[in-house]
Write a protein that holds these residues in place. Sequence first.
Motif, short mmCIF file in Angstrom:
data_model
loop_
_atom_site.label_atom_id
_atom_site.label_comp_id
_atom_site.label_asym_id
_atom_site.label_seq_id
_atom_site.Cartn_x
_atom_site.Cartn_y
_atom_site.Cartn_z
N ASP A 125 0.85 -1.20 0.00
CA ASP A 125 0.00 0.00 0.00
C ASP A 125 0.88 1.25 0.00
N ASP A 126 2.01 1.18 0.73
CA ASP A 126 2.96 2.29 0.72
C ASP A 126 3.56 2.51 -0.66
N VAL A 127 3.77 1.41 -1.40
CA VAL A 127 4.28 1.52 -2.77
C VAL A 127 3.31 2.33 -3.62
N VAL A 128 2.02 2.01 -3.51
CA VAL A 128 1.00 2.74 -4.28
C VAL A 128 0.94 4.20 -3.84
N LEU A 129 0.94 4.41 -2.53
CA LEU A 129 0.89 5.78 -2.00
C LEU A 129 2.05 6.62 -2.52
N ASP A 130 3.22 6.02 -2.60
CA ASP A 130 4.40 6.71 -3.11
C ASP A 130 4.22 7.09 -4.59
N LYS A 131 3.61 6.18 -5.37
CA LYS A 131 3.37 6.46 -6.79
C LYS A 131 2.40 7.64 -6.97
N LEU A 132 1.56 7.85 -5.95
CA LEU A 132 0.56 8.91 -6.05
C LEU A 132 1.10 10.28 -5.61
N THR A 133 2.34 10.30 -5.13
CA THR A 133 2.91 11.54 -4.58
C THR A 133 2.85 12.70 -5.56
N HIS A 134 3.15 12.42 -6.82
CA HIS A 134 3.24 13.50 -7.81
C HIS A 134 1.98 13.61 -8.68
N VAL A 135 0.93 12.86 -8.33
CA VAL A 135 -0.31 12.93 -9.09
C VAL A 135 -1.10 14.15 -8.65
N ARG A 136 -1.44 15.00 -9.57
CA ARG A 136 -2.15 16.24 -9.23
C ARG A 136 -3.65 16.03 -9.11
N ALA A 137 -4.16 14.98 -9.73
CA ALA A 137 -5.60 14.71 -9.68
C ALA A 137 -6.03 14.35 -8.26
N PRO A 138 -7.28 14.65 -7.89
CA PRO A 138 -7.77 14.27 -6.57
C PRO A 138 -7.75 12.75 -6.38
N VAL A 139 -7.40 12.33 -5.18
CA VAL A 139 -7.33 10.90 -4.86
C VAL A 139 -8.40 10.57 -3.82
N ILE A 140 -9.30 9.67 -4.18
CA ILE A 140 -10.33 9.19 -3.26
C ILE A 140 -9.86 7.85 -2.70
N LEU A 141 -9.82 7.73 -1.39
CA LEU A 141 -9.43 6.47 -0.76
C LEU A 141 -10.68 5.64 -0.49
N ALA A 142 -10.76 4.47 -1.09
CA ALA A 142 -11.90 3.57 -0.89
C ALA A 142 -11.43 2.37 -0.08
N VAL A 143 -12.00 2.19 1.09
CA VAL A 143 -11.63 1.09 1.99
C VAL A 143 -12.58 -0.06 1.72
N ASN A 144 -12.09 -1.07 1.05
CA ASN A 144 -12.93 -2.17 0.53
C ASN A 144 -13.10 -3.30 1.55
N LYS A 145 -14.09 -4.13 1.27
CA LYS A 145 -14.37 -5.37 2.02
C LYS A 145 -14.75 -5.10 3.47
N VAL A 146 -15.39 -3.95 3.71
CA VAL A 146 -15.78 -3.62 5.10
C VAL A 146 -16.85 -4.57 5.61
N ASP A 147 -17.55 -5.25 4.69
CA ASP A 147 -18.56 -6.24 5.10
C ASP A 147 -17.91 -7.45 5.77
N TRP A 148 -16.60 -7.63 5.58
CA TRP A 148 -15.90 -8.76 6.19
C TRP A 148 -15.46 -8.46 7.63
N LEU A 149 -15.54 -7.21 8.04
CA LEU A 149 -15.05 -6.84 9.37
C LEU A 149 -15.95 -7.44 10.45
N LYS A 150 -15.34 -8.20 11.36
CA LYS A 150 -16.11 -8.80 12.45
C LYS A 150 -16.46 -7.75 13.50
N ASP A 151 -15.52 -6.86 13.79
CA ASP A 151 -15.75 -5.82 14.78
C ASP A 151 -15.86 -4.48 14.07
#
Length: 299
Positions: A105-131
Amino acid sequence: MTQRCGFVAIVGRPNVGKSTLMNRILGQKVSITSRRPQTTRHQVMGIKTEDETQFIYVDTPGMHIQSRDRNKAINRFMNQAATQALRDIDCVVFLVDRTRWTEEDDVVLDKLTHVRAPVILAVNKVDWLKDKSTLLPWLESLQAKREFAAILPISAKHGTNVPELEAEVAQYLPEGVHYFPEDQITDRSQRFLAAELVREKVMRQLGDELPYQMTVEIEEFRDEGRIIHISALMLVERPGQKKILIGENGERIKKIGREARLEMERALGAKVMLNLWVKVKRGWSDDDRALKSLGYDLD
């Protein structure tokens, strides 16, 4: 009304659900899926036109750390394809998996450092969370990673908050004419989809037994109207892999062919006559020239 049209890159580490998300948004399968990481190898466009707005989503291979066992030409190609998708885009959907943050995930975040477009963070598979009580503090902690345009918990598989994600993306699409006809849903050909569906069935059945040194090449795609004749060649790197793929008395390859054919018929809307072959081509996954001839081409 003013027309809007823009490109949206869906990025993330391997196996976070990028292809599942794009298929959910489009309402049909365009990108293949499996539980195995690195199922997606190419950039695949998914086009959704709603009234005056055209979303052009780009599904990308999972960005991964280059290591000794992941330093073949095909791994480099996948990382380059994912990085290239970040050029000239209007919005990024960065997909992560529940309350887990990894080095990749840090690798991806680093690639986004110089991206000027807005970045939306989508946290997936939340239906799997037990707590579920762990989710809110986790979302708050993610805000420290970078300045995100929005952070949304979603379930790509079940569609939870996906309409909200689309509404968030729509805000960042610029005014402009639509690039594609409103009934077109992908830039990829039926021939490409046929090859990918065969590869999906192999990945789903043999993900643990057969390494990633397998690809599919369509040798014949003949549309006769009511019947489409397809011949697909499955390339592996070693004779042992060929044996695994064929299976005892040919049972494995028959099952792969049967499942692929049924899915092709649903996708293509016609009866399909499918022939599968297996051939050993040593070293194809680490040979740039071979990769290009097999369609792994960033151009």
